[in-house]
Scaffold this active site. Structure first.
Site, PDB file in Angstrom:
ATOM      1  N   HIS A   7       4.032   1.285   2.135  1.00  0.00           N
ATOM      2  CA  HIS A   7       5.192   0.601   1.545  1.00  0.00           C
ATOM      3  C   HIS A   7       5.801   1.454   0.438  1.00  0.00           C
ATOM      4  O   HIS A   7       7.025   1.525   0.296  1.00  0.00           O
ATOM      5  CB  HIS A   7       4.775  -0.749   0.933  1.00  0.00           C
ATOM      6  CG  HIS A   7       4.251  -1.737   1.923  1.00  0.00           C
ATOM      7  ND1 HIS A   7       2.927  -2.140   1.954  1.00  0.00           N
ATOM      8  CD2 HIS A   7       4.864  -2.416   2.920  1.00  0.00           C
ATOM      9  CE1 HIS A   7       2.761  -3.031   2.920  1.00  0.00           C
ATOM     10  NE2 HIS A   7       3.916  -3.211   3.528  1.00  0.00           N
ATOM     11  N   HIS A  17       0.857  -1.182   0.000  1.00  0.00           N
ATOM     12  CA  HIS A  17       0.000   0.000   0.000  1.00  0.00           C
ATOM     13  C   HIS A  17       0.896   1.237   0.000  1.00  0.00           C
ATOM     14  O   HIS A  17       2.132   1.131  -0.088  1.00  0.00           O
ATOM     15  CB  HIS A  17      -0.960  -0.016   1.191  1.00  0.00           C
ATOM     16  CG  HIS A  17      -0.278  -0.287   2.501  1.00  0.00           C
ATOM     17  ND1 HIS A  17       0.583   0.598   3.092  1.00  0.00           N
ATOM     18  CD2 HIS A  17      -0.312  -1.370   3.319  1.00  0.00           C
ATOM     19  CE1 HIS A  17       1.037   0.097   4.222  1.00  0.00           C
ATOM     20  NE2 HIS A  17       0.520  -1.113   4.386  1.00  0.00           N
TER      21      HIS A  17
END
Ligand code: PAF
Length: 297
Positions: free
Chosen positions: A51, A48
């Site tokens: 990250h 997501h």
């Protein structure tokens, strides 16, 4: 997208996907010999925006950017979500490519933990409170896999999210204690517009649970407001933080704790640098969030 699975020397013009440990180790040696820095973002996938922030920062800090995707079985307890942990490799590859990843390392559990595997890395006091108390063995699993991944990827710098604050503290401690030649970088929590801290596990939430989950960030905001207006008593801050969560009928508190941000010792008086860490179950879904007073939300 045509992702190759070959051991091709640097520079790379296309993202490589590597499954084998020896291939990854061989690839890591080339930049090391040429004095080029490897930046590393270890993950369990289902990437997501949190990250992505690690990957973008890694891209700036390294000449070669390596992402690992490995749902590490030894950090899950028996009744936890190992089997149902969300996975979407194609989406992960696309985001990794957009963030400029050079190598995606996706080892198999069979190769990481072959029959006869017996060694673990265990970090003592700092793993005992908070998530360590509710998830026995979890941080041994994290410390062990990160040590293995560091030995395989041989990074100069590794990036982790501050959302898993205790995990980051454990990895910093372990890296220092074991003299691992890796710089550890902690990156700020990335939140949705309404305050929910991004997590792969948010995908388990129904629409109603997603609303209930906002009680975590609401509780943190309340504690921060009180701190900003001069409240320093942890007893008061804790009572008020809990009260916000307890207003939400779907929420069950695992812990609400105020600790010093470095060693995670308990505190009775909060100061700039105090960590407020929460773990709350929304139905069966356990979510964590945190803030450090004096730092940005
Ligand atoms: O935070 C995670 O995704 C995992 O705990 C990590 C650090 C990749 C180790 O498996």
């Amino acid at each position: 997208m045509n992702f190759q699975q070959k051991n091709i020397p640097f520079p790379v013009d296309q993202m490589k996907i590597i499954n084998s440990i020896v291939h990854m180790q061989a690839l890591a040696i080339a930049p090391e010999r040429e004095g080029r820095r490897i930046a590393f973002v270890p993950t369990m996938g289902f990437l997501h925006e949190g990250h992505a922030s690690l990957l973008r920062e890694g891209r700036k800090r390294g000449d070669v950017l390596v992402l690992s995707i490995f749902v590490n079985p030894i950090q899950f307890g028996v009744n936890e979500d190992l089997d149902s942990y969300p996975r979407d490799m194609e989406r992960d590859f696309k985001l990794a490519d957009e963030c400029g990843v050079d190598i995606v390392f996706i080892p198999t559990a069979a190769e990481m933990y072959p029959a006869g595997f017996q060694t673990g890395v265990s970090v003592r006091d700092i793993t005992l409170p908070l998530c360590g108390a509710s998830r026995p063995g979890h941080f041994d699993g994290v410390a062990t896999v990160i040590t293995k991944l560091f030995n395989i990827v041989r990074p100069d710098v590794a990036l982790f999210g501050c959302k898993d604050y205790q995990q980051l503290a454990v990895i910093r401690r372990m890296t220092a204690d074991l003299n691992l030649p890796v710089e550890i970088v902690g990156m700020p929590i990335v939140r949705e517009a309404d305050g929910l801290a991004m997590s792969s596990r948010n995908s388990y939430l129904s629409a109603a649970q997603r609303q209930s989950a906002l009680c975590l960030s609401r509780a943190i905001k309340r504690a921060r407001e009180l701190f900003a207006t001069g409240e320093r008593s942890v007893a008061v801050l804790e009572r008020e933080t809990r009260a916000v969560i307890e207003q939400e009928s779907a929420a069950a508190i695992d812990y609400v704790e105020f600790r010093d941000g470095a060693m995670l010792h308990e505190q009775e008086v909060a100061d700039s640098g105090t960590l407020l860490a929460l773990a709350v179950k929304i139905g069966q879904i356990r979510l964590i969030d945190n803030t450090v007073f004096g730092e940005a939300f």
